[in-house]
Design a protein around this motif. Structure first.
Motif, PDB file in Angstrom:
ATOM      1  N   PHE A 343       0.833  -1.203   0.000  1.00 16.01           N
ATOM      2  CA  PHE A 343       0.000   0.000   0.000  1.00 16.01           C
ATOM      3  C   PHE A 343       0.873   1.262   0.000  1.00 16.01           C
ATOM      4  CE2 PHE A 343      -2.828   3.237   1.657  1.00 16.01           C
ATOM      5  CZ  PHE A 343      -4.060   2.916   1.101  1.00 16.01           C
ATOM      6  N   SER A 344       1.878   1.284   0.860  1.00 18.44           N
ATOM      7  CA  SER A 344       2.742   2.463   0.984  1.00 18.44           C
ATOM      8  C   SER A 344       3.528   2.709  -0.291  1.00 18.44           C
ATOM      9  CB  SER A 344       3.693   2.300   2.173  1.00 18.44           C
ATOM     10  OG  SER A 344       2.963   2.167   3.372  1.00 18.44           O
ATOM     11  N   ASN A 345       4.007   1.632  -0.925  1.00 14.46           N
ATOM     12  CA  ASN A 345       4.766   1.803  -2.165  1.00 14.46           C
ATOM     13  C   ASN A 345       3.874   2.292  -3.305  1.00 14.46           C
ATOM     14  OD1 ASN A 345       7.794   0.972  -2.438  1.00 14.46           O
ATOM     15  ND2 ASN A 345       6.940  -0.294  -0.827  1.00 14.46           N
ATOM     16  N   PHE A 346       2.640   1.852  -3.317  1.00 17.34           N
ATOM     17  CA  PHE A 346       1.698   2.370  -4.312  1.00 17.34           C
ATOM     18  C   PHE A 346       1.515   3.878  -4.130  1.00 17.34           C
ATOM     19  CE2 PHE A 346      -2.813   3.571  -4.972  1.00 17.34           C
ATOM     20  CZ  PHE A 346      -2.813   3.561  -6.368  1.00 17.34           C
ATOM     21  N   ILE A 347       1.329   4.310  -2.890  1.00 14.60           N
ATOM     22  CA  ILE A 347       1.161   5.738  -2.605  1.00 14.60           C
ATOM     23  C   ILE A 347       2.424   6.509  -2.999  1.00 14.60           C
ATOM     24  CG2 ILE A 347       0.800   7.463  -0.806  1.00 14.60           C
ATOM     25  CD1 ILE A 347      -1.685   5.823  -1.503  1.00 14.60           C
ATOM     26  N   LEU A 348       3.577   5.959  -2.680  1.00 12.61           N
ATOM     27  CA  LEU A 348       4.838   6.618  -3.048  1.00 12.61           C
ATOM     28  C   LEU A 348       4.953   6.768  -4.562  1.00 12.61           C
ATOM     29  CD1 LEU A 348       7.397   4.939  -0.590  1.00 12.61           C
ATOM     30  CD2 LEU A 348       6.642   7.339  -0.600  1.00 12.61           C
ATOM     31  N   GLY A 349       4.516   5.739  -5.285  1.00 13.43           N
ATOM     32  CA  GLY A 349       4.557   5.803  -6.741  1.00 13.43           C
ATOM     33  C   GLY A 349       3.658   6.887  -7.290  1.00 13.43           C
ATOM     34  N   MET A 350       2.469   7.026  -6.710  1.00 12.16           N
ATOM     35  CA  MET A 350       1.544   8.062  -7.155  1.00 12.16           C
ATOM     36  C   MET A 350       2.100   9.450  -6.850  1.00 12.16           C
ATOM     37  SD  MET A 350      -0.863   6.461  -8.638  1.00 12.16           S
ATOM     38  CE  MET A 350      -1.927   7.867  -8.877  1.00 12.16           C
ATOM     39  N   LYS A 351       2.691   9.598  -5.671  1.00  9.74           N
ATOM     40  CA  LYS A 351       3.250  10.900  -5.302  1.00  9.74           C
ATOM     41  C   LYS A 351       4.466  11.243  -6.166  1.00  9.74           C
ATOM     42  CE  LYS A 351       3.274  12.095  -0.926  1.00  9.74           C
ATOM     43  NZ  LYS A 351       3.481  12.071   0.540  1.00  9.74           N
ATOM     44  N   ALA A 352       5.267  10.217  -6.477  1.00  6.66           N
ATOM     45  CA  ALA A 352       6.430  10.449  -7.325  1.00  6.66           C
ATOM     46  C   ALA A 352       6.015  10.919  -8.720  1.00  6.66           C
ATOM     47  CB  ALA A 352       7.264   9.177  -7.428  1.00  6.66           C
ATOM     48  N   ALA A 353       4.818  10.509  -9.149  1.00  7.03           N
ATOM     49  CA  ALA A 353       4.298  10.922 -10.453  1.00  7.03           C
ATOM     50  C   ALA A 353       3.637  12.299 -10.400  1.00  7.03           C
ATOM     51  CB  ALA A 353       3.295   9.892 -10.964  1.00  7.03           C
ATOM     52  N   GLY A 354       3.638  12.932  -9.224  1.00  7.71           N
ATOM     53  CA  GLY A 354       3.115  14.286  -9.105  1.00  7.71           C
ATOM     54  C   GLY A 354       1.777  14.394  -8.399  1.00  7.71           C
ATOM     55  N   PHE A 355       1.145  13.278  -8.100  1.00 11.33           N
ATOM     56  CA  PHE A 355      -0.169  13.316  -7.448  1.00 11.33           C
ATOM     57  C   PHE A 355       0.033  13.301  -5.928  1.00 11.33           C
ATOM     58  CE2 PHE A 355      -0.855  11.757 -11.702  1.00 11.33           C
ATOM     59  CZ  PHE A 355      -1.949  12.495 -12.113  1.00 11.33           C
ATOM     60  N   ILE A 356       0.438  14.453  -5.408  1.00 10.12           N
ATOM     61  CA  ILE A 356       0.853  14.552  -4.010  1.00 10.12           C
ATOM     62  C   ILE A 356      -0.294  14.929  -3.087  1.00 10.12           C
ATOM     63  CG2 ILE A 356       3.223  15.134  -4.606  1.00 10.12           C
ATOM     64  CD1 ILE A 356       2.499  18.071  -4.086  1.00 10.12           C
ATOM     65  N   SER A 357      -1.453  15.217  -3.645  1.00 12.65           N
ATOM     66  CA  SER A 357      -2.591  15.640  -2.835  1.00 12.65           C
ATOM     67  C   SER A 357      -3.869  15.023  -3.375  1.00 12.65           C
ATOM     68  CB  SER A 357      -2.708  17.174  -2.861  1.00 12.65           C
ATOM     69  OG  SER A 357      -3.955  17.609  -2.348  1.00 12.65           O
ATOM     70  N   ASN A 358      -4.826  14.742  -2.475  1.00 11.00           N
ATOM     71  CA  ASN A 358      -6.109  14.219  -2.953  1.00 11.00           C
ATOM     72  C   ASN A 358      -6.888  15.247  -3.760  1.00 11.00           C
ATOM     73  OD1 ASN A 358      -6.941  15.925  -0.881  1.00 11.00           O
ATOM     74  ND2 ASN A 358      -7.674  14.278   0.444  1.00 11.00           N
ATOM     75  N   LYS A 359      -6.454  16.516  -3.705  1.00 13.75           N
ATOM     76  CA  LYS A 359      -7.069  17.545  -4.548  1.00 13.75           C
ATOM     77  C   LYS A 359      -6.867  17.227  -6.034  1.00 13.75           C
ATOM     78  CE  LYS A 359      -5.866  21.266  -1.283  1.00 13.75           C
ATOM     79  NZ  LYS A 359      -5.034  22.497  -1.150  1.00 13.75           N
ATOM     80  N   LEU A 360      -5.837  16.469  -6.340  1.00 16.58           N
ATOM     81  CA  LEU A 360      -5.503  16.177  -7.738  1.00 16.58           C
ATOM     82  C   LEU A 360      -6.122  14.867  -8.219  1.00 16.58           C
ATOM     83  CD1 LEU A 360      -1.710  17.154  -7.654  1.00 16.58           C
ATOM     84  CD2 LEU A 360      -3.651  18.582  -8.287  1.00 16.58           C
ATOM     85  N   ILE A 361      -6.852  14.177  -7.352  1.00 21.47           N
ATOM     86  CA  ILE A 361      -7.487  12.902  -7.710  1.00 21.47           C
ATOM     87  C   ILE A 361      -8.952  13.166  -8.044  1.00 21.47           C
ATOM     88  CG2 ILE A 361      -7.961  10.542  -7.007  1.00 21.47           C
ATOM     89  CD1 ILE A 361      -4.976  11.203  -7.120  1.00 21.47           C
ATOM     90  N   ASN A 362      -9.328  12.986  -9.293  1.00 23.90           N
ATOM     91  CA  ASN A 362     -10.702  13.270  -9.721  1.00 23.90           C
ATOM     92  C   ASN A 362     -11.625  12.072  -9.602  1.00 23.90           C
ATOM     93  OD1 ASN A 362      -8.956  15.325 -11.405  1.00 23.90           O
ATOM     94  ND2 ASN A 362     -11.032  16.145 -11.314  1.00 23.90           N
ATOM     95  N   SER A 363     -11.103  10.887  -9.875  1.00 25.89           N
ATOM     96  CA  SER A 363     -11.952   9.703  -9.953  1.00 25.89           C
ATOM     97  C   SER A 363     -11.458   8.629  -8.996  1.00 25.89           C
ATOM     98  CB  SER A 363     -11.960   9.157 -11.386  1.00 25.89           C
ATOM     99  OG  SER A 363     -12.462   7.845 -11.431  1.00 25.89           O
ATOM    100  N   GLN A 364     -12.305   8.262  -8.027  1.00 23.10           N
ATOM    101  CA  GLN A 364     -11.951   7.192  -7.106  1.00 23.10           C
ATOM    102  C   GLN A 364     -11.865   5.859  -7.832  1.00 23.10           C
ATOM    103  OE1 GLN A 364     -11.217   8.155  -4.047  1.00 23.10           O
ATOM    104  NE2 GLN A 364     -10.572   6.135  -3.354  1.00 23.10           N
ATOM    105  N   MET A 365     -12.709   5.664  -8.852  1.00 28.46           N
ATOM    106  CA  MET A 365     -12.672   4.434  -9.639  1.00 28.46           C
ATOM    107  C   MET A 365     -11.323   4.286 -10.348  1.00 28.46           C
ATOM    108  SD  MET A 365     -15.352   2.494  -9.471  1.00 28.46           S
ATOM    109  CE  MET A 365     -17.131   2.356  -9.391  1.00 28.46           C
ATOM    110  N   THR A 366     -10.811   5.402 -10.874  1.00 23.03           N
ATOM    111  CA  THR A 366      -9.511   5.362 -11.550  1.00 23.03           C
ATOM    112  C   THR A 366      -8.410   5.007 -10.562  1.00 23.03           C
ATOM    113  OG1 THR A 366     -10.305   7.053 -13.094  1.00 23.03           O
ATOM    114  CG2 THR A 366      -7.936   6.689 -13.021  1.00 23.03           C
TER     115      THR A 366
END
Length: 604
Positions: A343-366
Motif C-alpha cells: 500500500f505504501s509503495n503504491f502511494i509513493l509511486g503516485m506521489k512520485a508521479a506528481g499526485f501529491i494531494s487528494n485535490k488532484l485525484i478526480n476519480s476514485q474508480m480510476t
C-alpha cells in the motif's frame, strides 16, 4: 400463498423507546448515517406539519448478523429507514450518532415558536451560532422531549425573554411540537422465517426514499451474515481499515474489540495507526472492489455477491464449495490489499508521479483500478519490479486523460482486467495507447478538453501533476515549488486578472475563469500584480530582470525568468498582450499545456 409481511402503525414515541431499549437493531446491510443536517431538519418539519414520512421496514429474522457481531434473535431489525430513525435519535432523543466521517456528534434542530406556516420564516433550522444568540429560537428541541421537561417553567422563562409572546399561545405551540411523539409511523414487519437472501431481495424491490444500497452493501451483508467461513471477522477488517485510514487515532478504540484483535487481520492493519497519508483513503466499497478485481479477475460486484452465495456461473446452481472458496479468495485479497509495504509503495509511486494531494485525484474508480493494477503487477513474474510504479502511474494518467473509468466504470474495469489476464499487461497497454493516444488526441482533443472553467478538471490536475513531477517553480518564483503551494498555502490566480477582464467586457465566469487563465502564484506576488494588464506587469518584470533586479517574487535574471515562464506554459508573446488578445492567449496556452502533459506522460 402466505403473506411475507404485515403492516401496522407505531407512534414515534414507541419507536424512540425501541431505540433507547436497543430493541431496534441496525444490521450489516445498512450504511452509516449519511444524511446532511438539512435533511434531519426537513424530517422534523414534515412530522410537525403532519406530512407522510414513508414506511419503516423491519425484519425479525433470527439469524441476521448485527453491528456488534451478535445474532438478531428477539430484536427488531431495521431494513429500511435507518436514516430516518437515526435522525430521530439525534434530533429528538438527543443522542450522538456516528457520521460517515467516523465522528460522533449531535445534529441539533432549533425551533422558532414565533414563526407560522403562513409566514416566510422557517419554523425549524439546524442550530448555528446566530440561533444561539437569538432569544426567539429554542436552540435544541431535544431538551423539550426529555422526561423531566418542565413545560410550565419553560413557557414562563421564554415569555420573560420574549415579551411580545402570549403565554397561553406559547403553551399551545409547544403542545403541538411535543405532539410529534404521537405521530404514527407506518411499519412493515417481514416474516421471521425469511432468510438473508430474501430480506436483501425485498430491500432491492422497495422503492425507498432513503439511501439506496449498492452492490458493495449487499456484498457486505453476505460477508457479515456468514459465520461458517469467517465472514464477521472479514467484515470488521474491511470496516476497520476504512475507519483507520481516515482517523488513525481511532486505533485505541478498535483495540478494545478483543475478539477482532485475536484474528489474522488485526496485525495486518496495525500500521494504519501511524499513517498520515490522505491521497487515498479507501472506504469499504473501494476495498471490496480492489480485492475482488485482484483475486477474481472480475469487476462487477454483483458477481461477488453471487460467488459469496455459492453460485456456479456455468451450471447456475448454488454450491457450498464455491462459497467457501470465494470467502477464502476474498480474504486473501483483503490481506494483500492491507499489506503496509504494498500500500505504501503504491502511494509513493503516485506521489512520485506528481499526485501529491487528494485535490488532484478526480476519480476514485480510476484510483481503485490503479491500485488493483499495482497488486496484479506485483505478482506478475514477467514484469520488472523496478518498473511497476512507472507502469501504474502511466496507466493512471492515461485513464484520467481519457476518462476511462467515468462512464460505465464496472464494465470498463471488467473488460480491462480480463484482457490483461488474456494478453499480458504490456501487450494490452500498448494496444490501449495506440487506440487512445494518437497525435490527434495530443494535438486536438486534449487542447479542446482544456477549454473549461472547471477548476477541478482532471486535465488541469494532470497539468499540475506534470509541474510537480518536473519540480517546477510557481510563476515569478525561484525556489517556491508548485507542489508546495498546492499542499500548504497556495491558491490559483488569474494570469489575465479577473477584475481587469471584467472591466473590459469579459463579465461571465465562463470567460475569465478558464483554466488556461490559471496559474499558481505566491499570494504576495498576486497582490503586487493587482489588476494590471499582462503586457504591463510582464514587461515590467522583464525590464527589472534585464537590470539585475526583481519586480515580483525573487527572480532577477532574464534567462531564469524565461525558463520560469516556459515551465508555467506562459506564451512568450504575452508581453504584448492586453484584453483584446485574451482569446488568442487562451488558445496559445492550451497548446503549451497539452504539449507539457504529453512530454510528462511519455517521461513516466
Amino acid at each position: 400463498m402466505t403473506e411475507k409481511y404485515n403492516a401496522s402503525n407505531i407512534s414515534l414515541d414507541q419507536i424512540l423507546n425501541y431505540i433507547k431499549s436497543e430493541e431496534i437493531a441496525i444490521p450489516e446491510i445498512q450504511r452509516p448515517f449519511v444524511w446532511k443536517p438539512r435533511q434531519v431538519r426537513d424530517l422534523i418539519d414534515s412530522l410537525y406539519k403532519g406530512y407522510p414520512t414513508g414506511y419503516l421496514i423491519i425484519s425479525q429474522s433470527p439469524d441476521m448478523k448485527l453491528k456488534d457481531g451478535t445474532l438478531s434473535l428477539g430484536k427488531k431489525i431495521m431494513i429500511d429507514g435507518q436514516q430516518r430513525v437515526t435522525a430521530l435519535m439525534t434530533a429528538i432523543a438527543g443522542l450522538k450518532v456516528l457520521t460517515s466521517d467516523f465522528k460522533k456528534r449531535r445534529i441539533k434542530i432549533a425551533f422558532n415558536p414565533q414563526a407560522s406556516e403562513e409566514s416566510e420564516e422557517e419554523i425549524f433550522k439546524v442550530q448555528d451560532n446566530a440561533i444561539l444568540k437569538d432569544k426567539k429560537w429554542i436552540a435544541d428541541i431535544a431538551e423539550l422531549f426529555k422526561s423531566d421537561f418542565d413545560q410550565w417553567a419553560f413557557v414562563n422563562e421564554y415569555c420573560q425573554q420574549n415579551a411580545e409572546v402570549n403565554g397561553s399561545q406559547m403553551n399551545k405551540i409547544l403542545m403541538r411540537l411535543l405532539d410529534i411523539k404521537n405521530r404514527q409511523i407506518g411499519v412493515i414487519t417481514l416474516d421471521k422465517d425469511l432468510n438473508i437472501d430474501e430480506v436483501t431481495d425485498i430491500f432491492i424491490r422497495i422503492n425507498s426514499q432513503g439511501a439506496k444500497l449498492n452492490q458493495a452493501d449487499f456484498a457486505m451483508s453476505k460477508i457479515a451474515a456468514n459465520t461458517e467461513y469467517g465472514g464477521n471477522a472479514l467484515r470488521k477488517a474491511i470496516d476497520y481499515f476504512s475507519h483507520l485510514a481516515v482517523e488513525p487515532d481511532w486505533y485505541t478504540e478498535m483495540a478494545k474489540d478483543t475478539l477482532f484483535m485475536e484474528t489474522l487481520y488485526a496485525s495486518k492493519l496495525k500500521w494504519l495507526k501511524d499513517d498520515q497519508e490522505s491521497i487515498f483513503d479507501p472506504d469499504y466499497n473501494d476495498i471490496l472492489r480492489i480485492s475482488f478485481m485482484y483475486k477474481f479477475g472480475r469487476a462487477k460486484l454483483k458477481d461477488l455477491v453471487s460467488l459469496l452465495g455459492g453460485r456456479d456461473f456455468e451450471s447456475r446452481e448454488y454450491k457450498a464449495q464455491i462459497a467457501e472458496e470465494s470467502f477464502a479468495k476474498l480474504s486473501e485479497g483483503v490481506i494483500d490489499f492491507m499489506n503496509q509495504y504494498t500500500f505504501s509503495n503504491f502511494i509513493l509511486g503516485m506521489k512520485a508521479a506528481g499526485f501529491i494531494s487528494n485535490k488532484l485525484i478526480n476519480s476514485q474508480m480510476t484510483m481503485d483500478f490503479a491500485y488493483t493494477l499495482y497488486l496484479l503487477l506485483n505478482n506478475d513474474t514477467t514484469i520488472e519490479k523496478s518498473q511497476i510504479k512507472h507502469y501504474v502511474a502511466k496507466w493512471f494518467v492515461m485513464s484520467t486523460l481519457t476518462s476511462r473509468y467515468t462512464g460505465s466504470p464496472e464494465s470498463q474495469m471488467d473488460f480491462d482486467i480480463k484482457r490483461i489476464r488474456e494478453k499480458g499487461f504490456l501487450a494490452f497497454f500498448q494496444e490501449v495507447e495506440e487506440a487512445n493516444l494518437s497525435d490527434t488526441f495530443w494535438n486536438v482533443r486534449l487542447v479542446q478538453q482544456l477549454e473549461t472553467q472547471v477548476i477541478n478538471s482532471p486535465f488541469f490536475n494532470v497539468f499540475l501533476a506534470a509541474q510537480i513531477y518536473e519540480g517546477n517553480n510557481a510563476l515569478f518564483s525561484n525556489g517556491t515549488k508548485v507542489g508546495y503551494l498546492i499542499t500548504l498555502m497556495g491558491e490559483v490566480h488569474h494570469i489575465f486578472p479577473k477584475q481587469y477582464l471584467r472591466n473590459n467586457g469579459f463579465n461571465e465566469r465562463i470567460q475569465y475563469n478558464q483554466i488556461a487563465n490559471f496559474t499558481y502564484l505566491d499570494t504576495q506576488v498576486n497582490k503586487e500584480i493587482s489588476d494590471d494588464a499582462p503586457n504591463v506587469y510582464f514587461t515590467g518584470a522583464i525590464e527589472h530582470c534585464e537590470n539585475g533586479s526583481s519586480l515580483y517574487g525573487n527572480i532577477a535574471d532574464i534567462n531564469c525568468l524565461k525558463k520560469n515562464m516556459a515551465e508555467n506554459c506562459i506564451p512568450s508573446q504575452i508581453i504584448d498582450m492586453d484584453y483584446s488578445n485574451y482569446p488568442e492567449f487562451l488558445v496559445a496556452r492550451r497548446k503549451l499545456m497539452a504539449a507539457k502533459i504529453k512530454d510528462y506522460y511519455f517521461s513516466l
